[in-house]
Scaffold this motif. Structure first.
Motif, PDB file in Angstrom:
ATOM      1  N   ASP A 214       0.845  -1.202   0.000  1.00  0.00           N
ATOM      2  CA  ASP A 214       0.000   0.000   0.000  1.00  0.00           C
ATOM      3  C   ASP A 214       0.885   1.258   0.000  1.00  0.00           C
ATOM      4  O   ASP A 214       1.759   1.390   0.860  1.00  0.00           O
TER       5      ASP A 214
ATOM      6  N   LEU B 280      -0.091   4.107   0.846  1.00  0.00           N
ATOM      7  CA  LEU B 280      -0.692   4.932   1.910  1.00  0.00           C
ATOM      8  C   LEU B 280      -0.968   6.347   1.407  1.00  0.00           C
ATOM      9  O   LEU B 280      -0.507   6.759   0.352  1.00  0.00           O
TER      10      LEU B 280
ATOM     11  N   SER C 296      -0.286  -2.324   4.262  1.00  0.00           N
ATOM     12  CA  SER C 296      -1.612  -2.940   4.337  1.00  0.00           C
ATOM     13  C   SER C 296      -1.660  -3.922   3.187  1.00  0.00           C
ATOM     14  O   SER C 296      -0.891  -3.791   2.220  1.00  0.00           O
TER      15      SER C 296
ATOM     16  N   ILE D  66      -3.939  -4.279   0.987  1.00  0.00           N
ATOM     17  CA  ILE D  66      -4.965  -3.905   0.014  1.00  0.00           C
ATOM     18  C   ILE D  66      -4.715  -4.470  -1.386  1.00  0.00           C
ATOM     19  O   ILE D  66      -5.612  -5.051  -1.992  1.00  0.00           O
TER      20      ILE D  66
ATOM     21  N   LYS E 146      -5.255  -8.083  -1.422  1.00  0.00           N
ATOM     22  CA  LYS E 146      -6.691  -8.404  -1.292  1.00  0.00           C
ATOM     23  C   LYS E 146      -7.349  -8.345  -2.663  1.00  0.00           C
ATOM     24  O   LYS E 146      -8.137  -9.222  -3.025  1.00  0.00           O
TER      25      LYS E 146
ATOM     26  N   ARG F 138       3.959   0.572   9.851  1.00  0.00           N
ATOM     27  CA  ARG F 138       3.957   1.920   9.279  1.00  0.00           C
ATOM     28  C   ARG F 138       4.845   2.788  10.156  1.00  0.00           C
ATOM     29  O   ARG F 138       4.440   3.172  11.263  1.00  0.00           O
TER      30      ARG F 138
ATOM     31  N   GLN G 170      -4.785  -5.230  11.506  1.00  0.00           N
ATOM     32  CA  GLN G 170      -6.141  -4.900  11.084  1.00  0.00           C
ATOM     33  C   GLN G 170      -6.871  -6.152  10.627  1.00  0.00           C
ATOM     34  O   GLN G 170      -6.278  -7.103  10.123  1.00  0.00           O
TER      35      GLN G 170
ATOM     36  N   ASP H  63      -8.769  -7.187   7.900  1.00  0.00           N
ATOM     37  CA  ASP H  63      -8.806  -6.624   6.548  1.00  0.00           C
ATOM     38  C   ASP H  63      -9.703  -7.502   5.672  1.00  0.00           C
ATOM     39  O   ASP H  63      -9.455  -8.706   5.534  1.00  0.00           O
TER      40      ASP H  63
ATOM     41  N   GLU I 274      -5.851   7.263  -1.701  1.00  0.00           N
ATOM     42  CA  GLU I 274      -5.032   6.352  -2.503  1.00  0.00           C
ATOM     43  C   GLU I 274      -5.684   5.994  -3.846  1.00  0.00           C
ATOM     44  O   GLU I 274      -6.896   5.939  -3.964  1.00  0.00           O
TER      45      GLU I 274
ATOM     46  N   SER J 155     -11.309   1.754   7.552  1.00  0.00           N
ATOM     47  CA  SER J 155     -11.106   2.564   6.362  1.00  0.00           C
ATOM     48  C   SER J 155     -11.257   1.654   5.144  1.00  0.00           C
ATOM     49  O   SER J 155     -10.723   0.540   5.138  1.00  0.00           O
ATOM     50  N   GLY J 156     -11.991   2.100   4.137  1.00  0.00           N
ATOM     51  CA  GLY J 156     -12.147   1.234   2.972  1.00  0.00           C
ATOM     52  C   GLY J 156     -12.824   1.931   1.819  1.00  0.00           C
ATOM     53  O   GLY J 156     -13.032   3.151   1.824  1.00  0.00           O
TER      54      GLY J 156
ATOM     55  N   GLY K 208     -14.194  -3.200   0.068  1.00  0.00           N
ATOM     56  CA  GLY K 208     -13.676  -3.770   1.310  1.00  0.00           C
ATOM     57  C   GLY K 208     -13.271  -2.696   2.282  1.00  0.00           C
ATOM     58  O   GLY K 208     -13.604  -1.516   2.115  1.00  0.00           O
ATOM     59  N   GLY K 209     -12.528  -3.142   3.271  1.00  0.00           N
ATOM     60  CA  GLY K 209     -12.048  -2.196   4.269  1.00  0.00           C
ATOM     61  C   GLY K 209     -11.248  -2.918   5.335  1.00  0.00           C
ATOM     62  O   GLY K 209     -11.278  -4.152   5.406  1.00  0.00           O
ATOM     63  N   GLY K 210     -10.525  -2.135   6.116  1.00  0.00           N
ATOM     64  CA  GLY K 210      -9.712  -2.702   7.185  1.00  0.00           C
ATOM     65  C   GLY K 210     -10.046  -2.029   8.504  1.00  0.00           C
ATOM     66  O   GLY K 210     -10.157  -0.801   8.574  1.00  0.00           O
TER      67      GLY K 210
END
Ligand code: ASN
Length: 311
Positions: free
Chosen positions: A56, A58, A79, A81, A84, A104, A120, A122, A206, A235-236, A277-279
């Motif tokens: 990610d 970020l 992450s 992401i 995923k 991070r 997270q 995720d 992002e 967040s997603g 989606g989201g984490g």
């Protein structure tokens, strides 16, 4: 000097942290509830990865966290992401989730809810809209809170907290309207004002979060927030997956497409699929459930920005 005359070294013991045991029991119950809920929804668990040539980018700058192995530069996961999105395209499943450790190395961010290393929950689900994903997350939250309330009454009493299961509907606000109303600190201000979990939608961030194709500059993404000033919970967004769109957005953000090469190759071969989606930050969830002042109180080994790590 005989052996006897040497004063016996005192057996050094850590102070036993009873509150943390109760906090971990609450965390266990919350995760158990999450596994149960996601299993019923036919969303399957994958194991996390921590090393990859891609991660990610970020939405904010952090210190580089990577290692070299056999001449290859591997990033520590910020992450999952991108993985995923790839997983959802490659596996014949409704959705996937991961309990995903993220590193991070924050630059100049020192709040009561940031850790350098955290986990997270995720989640990514194929072929659904962001609105449907938000409904799913509301049900997940209600399930988690009610299971903790039901099964952890003793722990909650011991640490002096009472769990309130969130009420539906969750309020939904647009980030653009809130920014106009409250200025740049809008997230903290509204989180202090609200008394139930709520959503903020439409953030410019992002490249992978979907931009409304009929309304450029408007984004089909969302964050879930805790009330009482506890801030961001999840967040997603819906995802962009088409190569020309992804490439344009990467370039618009001043990023280097080479940093995402294997992901972009799949997009170019039209192998990414629509998903949302989201984490959800697990330590943040536990902090809110247990009403701790600082996120460091949710873990035995906190990695707090701008503090040395002792253990
Ligand atoms: N996990 C988040 C998502 O699914 C991304 C992130 O943590 N930056 O959108």
């Amino acid at each position: 000097m005989t052996y006897q005359s040497i004063s016996k070294p005192k057996h050094r013991q850590f102070g036993k942290d009873e509150q943390l045991v109760d906090i971990y029991r609450i965390q266990s119950q919350a995760l158990l509830a999450a596994h149960e809920f996601l299993d019923k929804e036919k969303i399957v668990q994958m194991m996390p990865i921590m090393l990859s040539p891609i991660t990610d980018p970020l939405n904010h700058e952090v210190y580089e966290a990577s290692i070299e192995y056999l001449g290859q530069r591997l990033q520590l996961t910020k992450s999952m992401i991108l993985h995923k999105q790839i997983a959802i395209a490659k596996l014949d499943v409704r959705g996937i989730y991961i309990i995903s450790p993220n590193v991070r190395l924050e630059k100049g961010i020192k709040t009561d809810r940031h850790l350098l290393e955290f986990s997270q929950l995720d989640i990514e689900v194929r072929d659904i809209t962001g609105d449907t994903f938000r409904e799913l997350m509301e049900s997940l939250m209600i399930h988690i809170f009610s299971c903790v309330k039901r099964h952890c009454s003793r722990e909650c009493e011991k640490i002096g907290v009472e769990i309130h299961t969130p009420d539906r509907p969750f309020n939904v606000y647009s980030s653009k309207k809130l920014r106009k109303q409250y200025g740049r600190d809008f997230e903290a201000i509204i989180s202090r004002k609200e008394s139930n979990l709520f959503w903020i939608t439409d953030f410019d961030r992002e490249f992978y979060d979907r931009e409304d194709p009929n309304n450029r500059g408007s984004y089909k993404n969302y964050d879930l927030y805790y009330p009482e000033g506890y801030g961001e919970a999840l967040s997603g967004g819906e995802r962009d997956f088409e190569y020309p769109v992804l490439l344009r957005k990467i370039l618009e953000r001043g990023q280097d497409p080479n940093d995402f090469a294997p992901y972009l190759e799949l997009a170019k071969a039209e192998q990414l699929r629509p998903s949302a989606g989201g984490g959800m930050g697990i330590e943040r969830l536990v902090r809110f459930l247990t009403k701790r002042n600082h996120i460091r109180e949710t873990t035995l080994f906190p990695r707090v920005p701008e503090e040395p790590i002792s253990l």
